[in-house]
Design an enzyme around this catalytic site. Structure first.
Site, PDB file in Angstrom:
ATOM      1  CD1 TRP A  36      -0.080  -1.673   2.994  1.00  0.00           C
ATOM      2  CD2 TRP A  36       0.740   0.391   3.292  1.00  0.00           C
ATOM      3  NE1 TRP A  36       0.776  -1.712   4.065  1.00  0.00           N
ATOM      4  CE2 TRP A  36       1.292  -0.450   4.284  1.00  0.00           C
ATOM      5  CE3 TRP A  36       1.108   1.738   3.287  1.00  0.00           C
ATOM      6  CZ2 TRP A  36       2.182  -0.005   5.250  1.00  0.00           C
ATOM      7  CZ3 TRP A  36       2.010   2.188   4.240  1.00  0.00           C
ATOM      8  CH2 TRP A  36       2.532   1.317   5.207  1.00  0.00           C
ATOM      9  CG  ASN A  37       5.183   1.233   0.368  1.00  0.00           C
ATOM     10  OD1 ASN A  37       4.772   0.386  -0.415  1.00  0.00           O
ATOM     11  ND2 ASN A  37       6.458   1.487   0.525  1.00  0.00           N
ATOM     12  CE  LYS A  88      -3.126  -9.876  -1.463  1.00  0.00           C
ATOM     13  NZ  LYS A  88      -3.532  -8.594  -0.849  1.00  0.00           N
ATOM     14  CG  ASP A 100      -2.587  -3.577   1.329  1.00  0.00           C
ATOM     15  OD1 ASP A 100      -1.917  -4.412   1.965  1.00  0.00           O
ATOM     16  OD2 ASP A 100      -3.526  -2.922   1.844  1.00  0.00           O
ATOM     17  CD  GLU A 104      12.573  -5.634  -5.575  1.00  0.00           C
ATOM     18  OE1 GLU A 104      13.177  -4.999  -4.682  1.00  0.00           O
ATOM     19  OE2 GLU A 104      13.100  -5.974  -6.647  1.00  0.00           O
ATOM     20  CB  CYS A 126      10.944  -0.309   0.464  1.00  0.00           C
ATOM     21  SG  CYS A 126      11.076   0.215  -1.256  1.00  0.00           S
ATOM     22  CD  GLU A 164      10.829  -1.996   6.728  1.00  0.00           C
ATOM     23  OE1 GLU A 164      10.186  -3.065   6.867  1.00  0.00           O
ATOM     24  OE2 GLU A 164      11.053  -1.491   5.626  1.00  0.00           O
TER      25      GLU A 164
HETATM   26  P1  NAD Z   1       3.038  -7.271   3.876  1.00  0.00           P
HETATM   27  O1  NAD Z   1       4.059  -8.294   3.568  1.00  0.00           O
HETATM   28  O2  NAD Z   1       2.263  -7.429   5.100  1.00  0.00           O
HETATM   29  O3  NAD Z   1       1.981  -7.137   2.675  1.00  0.00           O
HETATM   30  C1  NAD Z   1       2.329  -6.762   1.356  1.00  0.00           C
HETATM   31  C2  NAD Z   1       1.282  -7.304   0.395  1.00  0.00           C
HETATM   32  O4  NAD Z   1       1.380  -8.710   0.365  1.00  0.00           O
HETATM   33  C3  NAD Z   1      -0.161  -7.005   0.799  1.00  0.00           C
HETATM   34  O5  NAD Z   1      -0.922  -6.807  -0.365  1.00  0.00           O
HETATM   35  C4  NAD Z   1      -0.588  -8.287   1.501  1.00  0.00           C
HETATM   36  O6  NAD Z   1      -1.981  -8.488   1.462  1.00  0.00           O
HETATM   37  C5  NAD Z   1       0.133  -9.299   0.674  1.00  0.00           C
HETATM   38  N1  NAD Z   1       0.458 -10.575   1.300  1.00  0.00           N
HETATM   39  C6  NAD Z   1       1.098 -10.767   2.478  1.00  0.00           C
HETATM   40  N2  NAD Z   1       1.258 -12.094   2.692  1.00  0.00           N
HETATM   41  C7  NAD Z   1       0.735 -12.737   1.617  1.00  0.00           C
HETATM   42  C8  NAD Z   1       0.599 -14.103   1.227  1.00  0.00           C
HETATM   43  N3  NAD Z   1       1.048 -15.106   1.984  1.00  0.00           N
HETATM   44  N4  NAD Z   1       0.000 -14.389   0.058  1.00  0.00           N
HETATM   45  C9  NAD Z   1      -0.446 -13.408  -0.727  1.00  0.00           C
HETATM   46  N5  NAD Z   1      -0.372 -12.102  -0.416  1.00  0.00           N
HETATM   47  C10 NAD Z   1       0.217 -11.765   0.736  1.00  0.00           C
HETATM   48  O7  NAD Z   1       3.814  -5.896   3.849  1.00  0.00           O
HETATM   49  P2  NAD Z   1       3.249  -4.481   4.305  1.00  0.00           P
HETATM   50  O8  NAD Z   1       3.564  -4.299   5.741  1.00  0.00           O
HETATM   51  O9  NAD Z   1       1.877  -4.291   3.857  1.00  0.00           O
HETATM   52  O10 NAD Z   1       4.212  -3.529   3.422  1.00  0.00           O
HETATM   53  C11 NAD Z   1       5.280  -2.873   3.961  1.00  0.00           C
HETATM   54  C12 NAD Z   1       6.557  -3.673   3.761  1.00  0.00           C
HETATM   55  O11 NAD Z   1       6.838  -3.743   2.371  1.00  0.00           O
HETATM   56  C13 NAD Z   1       7.762  -3.011   4.396  1.00  0.00           C
HETATM   57  O12 NAD Z   1       8.559  -3.986   5.015  1.00  0.00           O
HETATM   58  C14 NAD Z   1       8.488  -2.412   3.214  1.00  0.00           C
HETATM   59  O13 NAD Z   1       9.874  -2.226   3.415  1.00  0.00           O
HETATM   60  C15 NAD Z   1       8.196  -3.413   2.138  1.00  0.00           C
HETATM   61  N6  NAD Z   1       8.351  -2.819   0.814  1.00  0.00           N
HETATM   62  C16 NAD Z   1       9.428  -3.186   0.073  1.00  0.00           C
HETATM   63  C17 NAD Z   1       9.630  -2.604  -1.164  1.00  0.00           C
HETATM   64  C18 NAD Z   1      10.827  -2.944  -2.012  1.00  0.00           C
HETATM   65  O14 NAD Z   1      10.853  -2.574  -3.176  1.00  0.00           O
HETATM   66  N7  NAD Z   1      11.824  -3.620  -1.465  1.00  0.00           N
HETATM   67  C19 NAD Z   1       8.711  -1.675  -1.642  1.00  0.00           C
HETATM   68  C20 NAD Z   1       7.628  -1.334  -0.861  1.00  0.00           C
HETATM   69  C21 NAD Z   1       7.450  -1.922   0.382  1.00  0.00           C
END
Ligand code: NAD
Length: 531
Positions: free
Chosen positions: A171-172, A195, A197, A268, A302, A400
């Protein structure tokens, strides 16, 4: 706690933007792959907490249907001349720029970020669309490779689409993370089931809607909405490739499941990104750079910086300049360009940020700026926060936070700065500040991070779309951008045509003679400098 550095409230809470009409919201939610009588979920706007969108939720059966439609559409999509896919992507590029106000309103409403931060996503997607539209053919066209036997072996490398790529996005950065990874997958001839968020699904759906307006055929890009715990397994079980962006914890599960299915995955993930201010840095520029590095999208980025390592000789001057600049930031909610720092996006994020700061303060950290939530501005606002005296027993020392919180540490010399920068399992992004660019670039190579920016926070590396972007260690696997960002969505195939003489001795030649001949040939090839 130093409170006289608290950012000034600037705005009253705004209503939802007029561009988010019921007709637009209905058109966007109508693009979700879900049954007519689906269960609904309501999202709310971070600025105010008011209800924003009522979305149908996809069931596992809906997700399976989406893959069936995507698979059916993929064959003819891949068969299109690549010039046709290029035209669609370039039209999408133009539409994104033309209709950017709608996207900015949506991103701000769903995420709570400032208009400036949202505009960066518009530019990012325009750059990504242009880059892959104009470069995909170069990466994907059949390529002659050196054959096993010079002249006699005609070898070609082909690139086939994987099939249906699953894209899971957070979502970020709702536009960048959703469309940025789907576009190269589509350009490579794949279909995509995505999918986003739930909180920011409208922005992702807006990109999908615009791609249809640009000419994308039906079925090629499908969007589903739901929790990972409910539809995650179905998304994994039907994927030919998994593109995941999110937390390291979720990424580990995705990697395990991809291993079970033996499909490729690009992950990522999270970071705890360091910024190094060397003794010869321009302190004012570094302070301005630190503001740009730490507080974009309220630190929910991120690649944003959460650890600052500052040479002792400039530490006090840097901290004074950084703290003063942070104190001047305008924190607030407004659908215009007048605000510096926006809101956090979810109550869970506010809880984490508050808990990290409270834990640090309770264990002896000093608050140099910010340090508190601002419910007077909106339910999820938190002040840009600078902490000193942060020690390893504090949660935010190496975990983080994903919020507008940074710790500042004086360091004795460059060796200490690099050692401390590298002392986490993460390795996503880093920033090095020095007047000696050449030295800074060579030090950058010693920082364990997938991207390192010199005299810039993150945008120099992120915006260098021709170069790979991604994390080392716990920050991920695989890369987006550049050649890696599209080749990962393809299956390489080598076609080698052997002409005239093959690898067995010609008729009537003794195997010993054949071996001696090949031995001499190998020596000649090496002596001739053949690689
Ligand atoms: P999250 O892992 O909780 O969720 C991210 C997405 O994945 C959401 O849409 C969630 O519904 C989905 N998801 C989670 N587990 C899943 C599964 N088992 N199967 C299918 N879908 C699943 O992360 P968050 O807290 O929402 O996002 C923030 C995190 O994302 C931070 O740690 C940030 O650093 C990271 N991030 C990384 C990058 C990058 O490019 N490295 C970019 C943006 C955010």
């Amino acid at each position: 706690m130093v409170t006289d550095h608290a950012p000034r409230p600037t705005t009253r809470r705004p209503a939802l933007p007029a561009s988010l009409t019921p007709a637009l919201l209905a058109r966007l939610t109508g693009r979700i792959s879900a049954a007519a009588d689906a269960e609904r979920v309501t999202t709310s706007a971070p600025y105010t907490g008011v209800p924003l969108a009522d979305l149908p939720v996809s069931t596992p059966a809906d997700v399976r249907d989406a893959y069936t439609r995507a698979r059916a559409a993929q064959t003819s999509w891949a068969a299109l001349p690549s010039g046709e896919r290029k035209r669609i992507l370039l039209r999408f590029h133009d539409l994104v720029l033309l209709r950017q106000d709608e996207a900015l309103d949506l991103m701000q409403a769903e995420n709570g970020k400032t208009r400036r931060d949202a505009f960066l996503e518009v530019t990012d997607i325009a750059i990504t669309a242009r880059y892959y539209a104009r470069n995909a053919a170069r990466y994907l066209s059949p390529r002659r490779r050196r054959g096993a036997i010079p002249v006699l072996t005609h070898t070609t490398e082909l690139r086939h689409p994987k099939g249906v790529v699953t894209v899971i996005s957070p979502w970020n950065y709702p536009l960048s993370m959703a469309a940025g990874d789907a576009l190269p997958a589509l350009m490579a001839g794949n279909a995509v089931v995505q999918k986003p968020d739930t909180q920011t699904a409208l922005t992702a759906l807006w990109a999908l809607d615009l791609m249809h307006e640009a000419g994308l055929p039906d079925g090629v890009w499908q969007m589903v909405v739901g929790r990972g715990s409910s539809i995650g397994d179905t998304l994994m079980d039907n994927a030919d490739y998994m593109m995941f962006t999110g937390s390291t914890a979720s990424g580990r599960k995705i990697a395990r499941d991809a291993g079970r299915r033996l499909i490729g995955a690009s992950l990522e993930l999270g970071g705890k990104n360091p910024m190094l201010v060397l003794a010869d840095a321009d302190v004012e520029k570094a302070a301005a750079g630190a503001v740009a590095a730490c507080f974009p999208s309220a630190g929910q980025l991120c690649v944003s910086v959460e650890r600052l390592y500052v040479a002792e000789s400039v530490h006090d001057a840097f901290v004074a300049a950084f703290t003063a600049r942070t104190a001047r930031l305008k924190l607030g909610a407004a659908y215009d360009y007048g605000i510096d720092v926006g809101s956090l996006t979810t109550p869970a994020q506010l809880k984490t940020v508050s808990a990290h700061v409270e834990d640090a303060v309770a264990k002896g950290a000093t608050v140099l700026a910010g340090g508190r939530a601002r419910p007077d501005l909106g339910p999820l606002f938190y002040e840009p926060t600078i902490l000193a005296d942060v020690t390893p027993d504090m949660t935010l020392y190496d975990q983080e936070t994903f919020g507008p919180v940074v710790s500042v540490h004086p360091v004795h010399d460059v060796e200490e700065a690099i050692a401390r920068a590298n002392a986490t399992p993460y390795g996503l992004n880093a920033s090095v500040w020095s007047r000696d660019g050449a030295r800074a670039r060579s030090l950058a190579a010693r920082v364990r991070a997938g991207t390192v920016n010199v005299n810039e926070a993150f945008a120099a590396a992120w915006g260098s779309i021709d170069a790979p972007m991604g994390g080392m260690g716990d920050s991920g696997l695989g890369r987006r951008h550049g050649a890696d960002g599209i080749l990962k969505y393809t299956e390489p195939q080598t076609v080698a045509h052997q002409r005239l003489q093959g690898f067995t001795p010609p008729a009537r030649m003794a195997p010993e003679t054949w071996a001696a001949l090949l031995t001499r040939a190998l020596k000649i090839l090496k002596a001739a400098g053949v690689r």
